[in-house]
Design a protein around this motif. Sequence first.
Motif, PDB file in Angstrom:
ATOM      1  N   ASP A  22       0.827  -1.204   0.000  1.00 43.65           N
ATOM      2  CA  ASP A  22       0.000   0.000   0.000  1.00 43.65           C
ATOM      3  C   ASP A  22       0.863   1.258   0.000  1.00 43.65           C
ATOM      4  OD1 ASP A  22      -2.338  -1.427  -0.007  1.00 43.65           O
ATOM      5  OD2 ASP A  22      -2.678  -1.281   2.156  1.00 43.65           O
ATOM      6  N   ILE A  23       0.362   2.290  -0.661  1.00 40.91           N
ATOM      7  CA  ILE A  23       0.984   3.610  -0.679  1.00 40.91           C
ATOM      8  C   ILE A  23      -0.101   4.621  -0.330  1.00 40.91           C
ATOM      9  CG2 ILE A  23       2.209   5.349  -2.038  1.00 40.91           C
ATOM     10  CD1 ILE A  23       3.080   3.083  -3.921  1.00 40.91           C
ATOM     11  N   PHE A  24       0.195   5.524   0.604  1.00 39.72           N
ATOM     12  CA  PHE A  24      -0.819   6.503   0.971  1.00 39.72           C
ATOM     13  C   PHE A  24      -0.178   7.810   1.419  1.00 39.72           C
ATOM     14  CE2 PHE A  24       0.065   3.710   4.521  1.00 39.72           C
ATOM     15  CZ  PHE A  24       0.206   4.551   5.615  1.00 39.72           C
ATOM     16  N   LEU A  25      -0.950   8.881   1.334  1.00 40.08           N
ATOM     17  CA  LEU A  25      -0.511  10.217   1.745  1.00 40.08           C
ATOM     18  C   LEU A  25      -1.370  10.672   2.913  1.00 40.08           C
ATOM     19  CD1 LEU A  25       1.263  12.799   0.955  1.00 40.08           C
ATOM     20  CD2 LEU A  25      -0.852  13.639  -0.077  1.00 40.08           C
ATOM     21  N   LEU A  62       4.148   4.011 -11.156  1.00 39.62           N
ATOM     22  CA  LEU A  62       5.084   5.135 -11.133  1.00 39.62           C
ATOM     23  C   LEU A  62       5.505   5.486  -9.711  1.00 39.62           C
ATOM     24  CD1 LEU A  62       3.778   7.716 -13.771  1.00 39.62           C
ATOM     25  CD2 LEU A  62       5.937   6.453 -13.821  1.00 39.62           C
ATOM     26  N   LEU A  63       4.528   5.583  -8.827  1.00 40.49           N
ATOM     27  CA  LEU A  63       4.825   5.967  -7.451  1.00 40.49           C
ATOM     28  C   LEU A  63       5.575   4.861  -6.724  1.00 40.49           C
ATOM     29  CD1 LEU A  63       4.389   8.479  -5.806  1.00 40.49           C
ATOM     30  CD2 LEU A  63       2.205   7.536  -5.005  1.00 40.49           C
ATOM     31  N   GLU A  64       5.187   3.618  -6.939  1.00 42.94           N
ATOM     32  CA  GLU A  64       5.886   2.504  -6.308  1.00 42.94           C
ATOM     33  C   GLU A  64       7.332   2.422  -6.779  1.00 42.94           C
ATOM     34  OE1 GLU A  64       5.535  -2.345  -5.766  1.00 42.94           O
ATOM     35  OE2 GLU A  64       3.765  -1.162  -6.276  1.00 42.94           O
ATOM     36  N   SER A  65       7.550   2.649  -8.075  1.00 39.42           N
ATOM     37  CA  SER A  65       8.915   2.630  -8.615  1.00 39.42           C
ATOM     38  C   SER A  65       9.768   3.731  -7.996  1.00 39.42           C
ATOM     39  CB  SER A  65       8.869   2.790 -10.137  1.00 39.42           C
ATOM     40  OG  SER A  65      10.174   2.868 -10.671  1.00 39.42           O
ATOM     41  N   CYS A  66       9.189   4.915  -7.829  1.00 47.48           N
ATOM     42  CA  CYS A  66       9.910   6.038  -7.227  1.00 47.48           C
ATOM     43  C   CYS A  66      10.347   5.706  -5.804  1.00 47.48           C
ATOM     44  CB  CYS A  66       9.022   7.285  -7.232  1.00 47.48           C
ATOM     45  SG  CYS A  66       9.673   8.689  -6.297  1.00 47.48           S
ATOM     46  N   LEU A  67       9.433   5.171  -5.001  1.00 45.77           N
ATOM     47  CA  LEU A  67       9.731   4.889  -3.603  1.00 45.77           C
ATOM     48  C   LEU A  67      10.636   3.668  -3.445  1.00 45.77           C
ATOM     49  CD1 LEU A  67       6.184   5.665  -2.196  1.00 45.77           C
ATOM     50  CD2 LEU A  67       8.241   7.061  -1.949  1.00 45.77           C
ATOM     51  N   ALA A  68      10.423   2.651  -4.287  1.00 45.02           N
ATOM     52  CA  ALA A  68      11.268   1.460  -4.220  1.00 45.02           C
ATOM     53  C   ALA A  68      12.714   1.775  -4.599  1.00 45.02           C
ATOM     54  CB  ALA A  68      10.710   0.374  -5.132  1.00 45.02           C
ATOM     55  N   ALA A  93       8.579  12.499  -6.591  1.00 40.09           N
ATOM     56  CA  ALA A  93       7.365  12.009  -5.941  1.00 40.09           C
ATOM     57  C   ALA A  93       6.227  13.028  -6.035  1.00 40.09           C
ATOM     58  CB  ALA A  93       7.650  11.678  -4.481  1.00 40.09           C
ATOM     59  N   ILE A  94       6.537  14.301  -5.799  1.00 43.51           N
ATOM     60  CA  ILE A  94       5.510  15.340  -5.908  1.00 43.51           C
ATOM     61  C   ILE A  94       4.980  15.416  -7.334  1.00 43.51           C
ATOM     62  CG2 ILE A  94       5.036  17.814  -5.694  1.00 43.51           C
ATOM     63  CD1 ILE A  94       7.287  17.893  -3.559  1.00 43.51           C
ATOM     64  N   SER A  95       5.867  15.342  -8.303  1.00 45.95           N
ATOM     65  CA  SER A  95       5.462  15.400  -9.710  1.00 45.95           C
ATOM     66  C   SER A  95       4.546  14.242 -10.071  1.00 45.95           C
ATOM     67  CB  SER A  95       6.699  15.404 -10.612  1.00 45.95           C
ATOM     68  OG  SER A  95       7.525  16.520 -10.342  1.00 45.95           O
ATOM     69  N   ILE A  96       4.856  13.053  -9.572  1.00 47.57           N
ATOM     70  CA  ILE A  96       4.014  11.879  -9.840  1.00 47.57           C
ATOM     71  C   ILE A  96       2.646  12.046  -9.186  1.00 47.57           C
ATOM     72  CG2 ILE A  96       3.752   9.405  -9.435  1.00 47.57           C
ATOM     73  CD1 ILE A  96       6.822   9.194  -9.652  1.00 47.57           C
ATOM     74  N   LEU A  97       2.632  12.521  -7.953  1.00 47.86           N
ATOM     75  CA  LEU A  97       1.352  12.745  -7.277  1.00 47.86           C
ATOM     76  C   LEU A  97       0.473  13.707  -8.065  1.00 47.86           C
ATOM     77  CD1 LEU A  97       2.516  13.044  -3.542  1.00 47.86           C
ATOM     78  CD2 LEU A  97       1.163  11.188  -4.531  1.00 47.86           C
ATOM     79  N   ARG A  98       1.059  14.762  -8.611  1.00 46.08           N
ATOM     80  CA  ARG A  98       0.290  15.733  -9.399  1.00 46.08           C
ATOM     81  C   ARG A  98      -0.208  15.115 -10.700  1.00 46.08           C
ATOM     82  NH1 ARG A  98       2.440  20.590 -11.150  1.00 46.08           N
ATOM     83  NH2 ARG A  98       0.447  21.613 -10.719  1.00 46.08           N
ATOM     84  N   ALA A  99       0.532  14.143 -11.221  1.00 49.97           N
ATOM     85  CA  ALA A  99       0.130  13.510 -12.474  1.00 49.97           C
ATOM     86  C   ALA A  99      -1.005  12.514 -12.275  1.00 49.97           C
ATOM     87  CB  ALA A  99       1.333  12.806 -13.104  1.00 49.97           C
ATOM     88  N   ILE A 100      -1.084  11.901 -11.103  1.00 50.45           N
ATOM     89  CA  ILE A 100      -2.064  10.833 -10.908  1.00 50.45           C
ATOM     90  C   ILE A 100      -3.264  11.252 -10.055  1.00 50.45           C
ATOM     91  CG2 ILE A 100      -0.285   9.069 -11.171  1.00 50.45           C
ATOM     92  CD1 ILE A 100      -0.234   8.668  -8.190  1.00 50.45           C
ATOM     93  N   ASP A 101      -3.213  12.451  -9.467  1.00 43.03           N
ATOM     94  CA  ASP A 101      -4.327  12.925  -8.654  1.00 43.03           C
ATOM     95  C   ASP A 101      -4.604  14.381  -9.008  1.00 43.03           C
ATOM     96  OD1 ASP A 101      -6.101  13.796  -6.717  1.00 43.03           O
ATOM     97  OD2 ASP A 101      -5.086  12.803  -5.052  1.00 43.03           O
TER      98      ASP A 101
END
Length: 272
Positions: free
Chosen positions: A56-59, A117-123, A146-154
């Motif tokens: 799981d990934i969460f903010l 994308l987000l999992e790859s960034c954090l892994a 990570a911020i850029s990915i968050l803006r792209a997916i949400d």
Amino acid sequence: MEYQAKYITEDIKLSCYEDKLFKSEIMFEQHMLVWFISGETKIVQAEGTYLFKKGDIFLIPRNQLATIINYPKDGQPHKTVVMHLSTQRLREFYANLGVMPKTPGAQKIRSFSNHPLLESCLASLIPYFEMKDLPANIASLKITEAISILRAIDKDIDEVLANFDEPGKIDLATYMEKNFMFNMPMEKFGYLTGRSLTTFKRDFKKAFNTTPQKWLTQKRLELAHYQFVEKHKKPLDVCYEVGFENLSHFSYAFKKQFGYAPTALLEGKARN
């Protein structure tokens, strides 16, 4: 408790708990992006309870009250990568973007589980925790990624990340009725309701005609009683979820208030 933490910087850490559970009361002063490697976490907030597990990934938005209970799972420790998205970092990121976020509504935990994308960034951070000599800009680049990915997916994430307002003065009684189960210092409750400690205590007395500590204890015990009668929860779970620090103190306070122990109530032996 066996706890280990490795840091790339103060904003990025690998956290590992190997004991049966670890519980904490937290006010999140920064946004936290979390990726689960193993274990489970129960997050209790005023609007509901969340359960997160491996993958799981969460903010978690800032200025939120929560009870966090971390568990090992399936013989594996509770292990997470945590990235703090500080206000300073976000101000720098948004400085030249011209983003004007709307005033956000209720701030809730946002889940991004299994997003590649987000999992790859954090892994990709994992190898860095073992390195002694890390280029100074690596952590900054990973946070920006990570911020850029968050803006792209949400599409609504700017309303959270680009909002830098501090808590203003709000109705104290309404806020406390919603958040009494969180075992926070009075200074924190004051800050989150837009008050100094002195003003908080004065306004609390006007609203409830008693001291904060007496009122909080009463409300927490009433909630505990409800959890036992209506939800049939275990004493240890209820103890932590209503804001007590240990089971013995909780059991003593419960019996003093109601005249019988939680175990007696659960066994149907309590008399009205």
